[in-house]
Motif scaffolding. Structure first.
Motif, mmCIF file in Angstrom:
data_model
loop_
_atom_site.group_PDB
_atom_site.id
_atom_site.type_symbol
_atom_site.label_atom_id
_atom_site.label_comp_id
_atom_site.label_asym_id
_atom_site.label_seq_id
_atom_site.Cartn_x
_atom_site.Cartn_y
_atom_site.Cartn_z
ATOM 1 N N PHE A 102 0.842 -1.191 0.000
ATOM 2 C CA PHE A 102 0.000 0.000 0.000
ATOM 3 C C PHE A 102 0.879 1.244 0.000
ATOM 4 C CE2 PHE A 102 -2.930 2.946 2.509
ATOM 5 C CZ PHE A 102 -3.728 3.246 1.422
ATOM 6 N N VAL A 103 0.596 2.152 -0.939
ATOM 7 C CA VAL A 103 1.303 3.432 -1.014
ATOM 8 C C VAL A 103 0.261 4.540 -1.000
ATOM 9 C CG1 VAL A 103 2.899 4.875 -2.317
ATOM 10 C CG2 VAL A 103 3.151 2.378 -2.372
ATOM 11 N N ALA A 104 0.395 5.474 -0.062
ATOM 12 C CA ALA A 104 -0.596 6.542 0.083
ATOM 13 C C ALA A 104 0.098 7.891 0.134
ATOM 14 C CB ALA A 104 -1.429 6.329 1.349
ATOM 15 N N VAL A 105 -0.618 8.922 -0.299
ATOM 16 C CA VAL A 105 -0.071 10.274 -0.262
ATOM 17 C C VAL A 105 -0.567 10.987 0.985
ATOM 18 C CG1 VAL A 105 -1.949 11.344 -1.621
ATOM 19 C CG2 VAL A 105 0.339 12.365 -1.616
ATOM 20 N N SER A 106 0.335 11.735 1.608
ATOM 21 C CA SER A 106 -0.005 12.548 2.768
ATOM 22 C C SER A 106 0.512 13.965 2.493
ATOM 23 C CB SER A 106 0.605 11.941 4.045
ATOM 24 O OG SER A 106 0.222 12.676 5.190
ATOM 25 N N ALA A 107 1.241 14.569 3.426
ATOM 26 C CA ALA A 107 1.720 15.932 3.214
ATOM 27 C C ALA A 107 2.981 16.189 4.030
ATOM 28 C CB ALA A 107 0.640 16.938 3.594
ATOM 29 N N ALA A 108 3.869 17.005 3.498
ATOM 30 C CA ALA A 108 5.158 17.286 4.126
ATOM 31 C C ALA A 108 5.055 17.837 5.553
ATOM 32 C CB ALA A 108 5.962 18.240 3.247
ATOM 33 N N PRO A 109 4.069 18.702 5.859
ATOM 34 C CA PRO A 109 4.012 19.239 7.228
ATOM 35 C C PRO A 109 3.833 18.186 8.312
ATOM 36 C CG PRO A 109 2.774 20.646 5.749
ATOM 37 C CD PRO A 109 3.127 19.413 4.968
ATOM 38 N N TRP A 154 3.390 -0.786 3.988
ATOM 39 C CA TRP A 154 2.980 0.548 3.569
ATOM 40 C C TRP A 154 4.159 1.464 3.245
ATOM 41 C CZ3 TRP A 154 5.068 4.227 6.727
ATOM 42 C CH2 TRP A 154 5.430 3.838 8.013
ATOM 43 N N THR A 155 3.850 2.481 2.450
ATOM 44 C CA THR A 155 4.727 3.634 2.252
ATOM 45 C C THR A 155 3.838 4.865 2.254
ATOM 46 O OG1 THR A 155 6.293 2.381 0.880
ATOM 47 C CG2 THR A 155 6.392 4.784 0.750
ATOM 48 N N ILE A 156 4.202 5.862 3.033
ATOM 49 C CA ILE A 156 3.480 7.133 3.051
ATOM 50 C C ILE A 156 4.361 8.183 2.392
ATOM 51 C CG2 ILE A 156 2.560 8.971 4.513
ATOM 52 C CD1 ILE A 156 1.910 6.786 6.605
ATOM 53 N N VAL A 157 3.865 8.801 1.340
ATOM 54 C CA VAL A 157 4.615 9.815 0.595
ATOM 55 C C VAL A 157 4.145 11.197 1.031
ATOM 56 C CG1 VAL A 157 5.108 10.760 -1.686
ATOM 57 C CG2 VAL A 157 5.001 8.281 -1.356
ATOM 58 N N ARG A 158 5.106 12.041 1.438
ATOM 59 C CA ARG A 158 4.776 13.365 1.979
ATOM 60 C C ARG A 158 5.356 14.477 1.112
ATOM 61 N NH1 ARG A 158 6.677 11.774 8.033
ATOM 62 N NH2 ARG A 158 4.751 10.821 8.832
ATOM 63 N N PRO A 159 4.572 15.000 0.175
ATOM 64 C CA PRO A 159 5.045 16.110 -0.652
ATOM 65 C C PRO A 159 4.706 17.471 -0.036
ATOM 66 C CG PRO A 159 2.935 15.339 -1.470
ATOM 67 C CD PRO A 159 3.271 14.476 -0.281
ATOM 68 N N PRO A 160 5.424 18.525 -0.436
ATOM 69 C CA PRO A 160 5.052 19.892 -0.055
ATOM 70 C C PRO A 160 3.993 20.433 -1.026
ATOM 71 C CG PRO A 160 7.099 19.930 -1.272
ATOM 72 C CD PRO A 160 6.666 18.485 -1.197
ATOM 73 N N LYS A 161 4.039 21.701 -1.324
ATOM 74 C CA LYS A 161 3.061 22.324 -2.231
ATOM 75 C C LYS A 161 3.053 21.603 -3.582
ATOM 76 C CE LYS A 161 1.994 26.642 -4.636
ATOM 77 N NZ LYS A 161 2.430 28.054 -4.884
ATOM 78 N N LEU A 162 1.842 21.261 -4.044
ATOM 79 C CA LEU A 162 1.697 20.539 -5.308
ATOM 80 C C LEU A 162 1.463 21.501 -6.463
ATOM 81 C CD1 LEU A 162 -0.636 17.710 -3.977
ATOM 82 C CD2 LEU A 162 1.779 17.476 -4.584
ATOM 83 N N THR A 163 2.076 21.203 -7.598
ATOM 84 C CA THR A 163 1.875 22.008 -8.802
ATOM 85 C C THR A 163 1.375 21.119 -9.938
ATOM 86 O OG1 THR A 163 4.055 21.709 -9.835
ATOM 87 C CG2 THR A 163 3.877 23.356 -8.072
ATOM 88 N N SER A 164 0.975 21.740 -11.015
ATOM 89 C CA SER A 164 0.483 21.007 -12.187
ATOM 90 C C SER A 164 1.531 20.922 -13.292
ATOM 91 C CB SER A 164 -0.793 21.680 -12.725
ATOM 92 O OG SER A 164 -1.817 21.644 -11.754
ATOM 93 N N LYS A 165 2.776 21.134 -12.958
ATOM 94 C CA LYS A 165 3.846 21.074 -13.958
ATOM 95 C C LYS A 165 4.059 19.647 -14.446
ATOM 96 C CE LYS A 165 6.243 25.189 -12.295
ATOM 97 N NZ LYS A 165 7.520 25.757 -11.768
ATOM 98 N N SER A 166 4.818 19.520 -15.511
ATOM 99 C CA SER A 166 5.021 18.225 -16.162
ATOM 100 C C SER A 166 5.960 17.313 -15.362
ATOM 101 C CB SER A 166 5.604 18.433 -17.562
ATOM 102 O OG SER A 166 4.740 19.209 -18.354
#
Length: 212
Positions: A102-109, A154-166
């Protein structure tokens, strides 16, 4: 490999579906019955469900899959506890089907503040973001706690601000931590990392910070 993707109509989930198909995987894209979803591919199965709050209808979507990737999250601060409620149902369906990865997205903060983090991030940006989106992060904390207490790999991925770039395929990651001075990343690159994480044993049972 067969991958089930939740949040397939969202920015990250949609990218996961497309990139997985391009990589030659079979994909089950889970979408709400009321949603429009026009992507067609011989290796794509679209699974329509009324919602994600009941594990029963999700069983068929995950049964037989090698991995489940969730891009589910709130589209705005007023959406309520979207991530935790949906993830709880996904985890229950995975348990019933015997699917572990299982891989899920969360958030950097939600990750630890790096010791060499910039003054701007540490003293201004992170406190402001945490205050502005307190309800969203509270929901994500519940989601992460449920994932950590599950029997999944599991793996939880924590990105910062998301953009719509390529998609670039070039970004920084920190297994078990947060990327220092990481201010943004595209949804396409988050999807790229989530797919890569599926087959990376070093990322099993770990949070992973990602940013440019």
């Amino acid at each position: 490999m067969k991958i089930t993707v939740f949040g397939a109509t969202g920015g990250i989930g949609g990218q996961v579906v497309r990139q997985a198909l391009e990589a030659g995987h079979k994909v089950s894209a889970v979408v709400r019955a009321s949603s429009s979803y026009d992507l067609v591919d011989p290796s794509l199965e679209v699974v329509r469900v009324a919602g994600l709050t009941d594990a029963g209808p999700l069983f068929d979507a995950v049964d037989g899959s090698d991995a489940v990737i969730s891009g589910v999250g709130p589209r705005g601060r007023k959406d309520g506890p979207v991530a935790s409620g949906s993830t709880r149902s996904i985890l229950a369906a995975m348990s019933q089907a015997g699917v572990r990865r299982f891989v899920a997205v969360s958030a950097a903060p939600l990750g630890p503040v790096p010791p060499d983090e910039s003054f701007l991030n540490r003293r201004v940006i992170l406190p402001m973001i945490n205050a502005f989106a307190a309800d969203v992060y509270a929901d994500l904390r519940v989601m992460e706690a449920d994932i950590l207490s599950s029997a999944t790999d599991w793996t939880i991925v924590r990105p910062p601000k998301l953009t719509s770039k390529s998609l670039t395929g070039t970004y920084r990651t920190v297994i078990g931590g947060t990327v220092s001075r990481g201010y943004s990343i595209s949804r396409a690159d988050v999807a790229h990392l989530m797919l890569a994480a599926v087959g990376n044993p070093a990322m099993v049972n770990q949070p992973v910070g990602v940013a440019y």
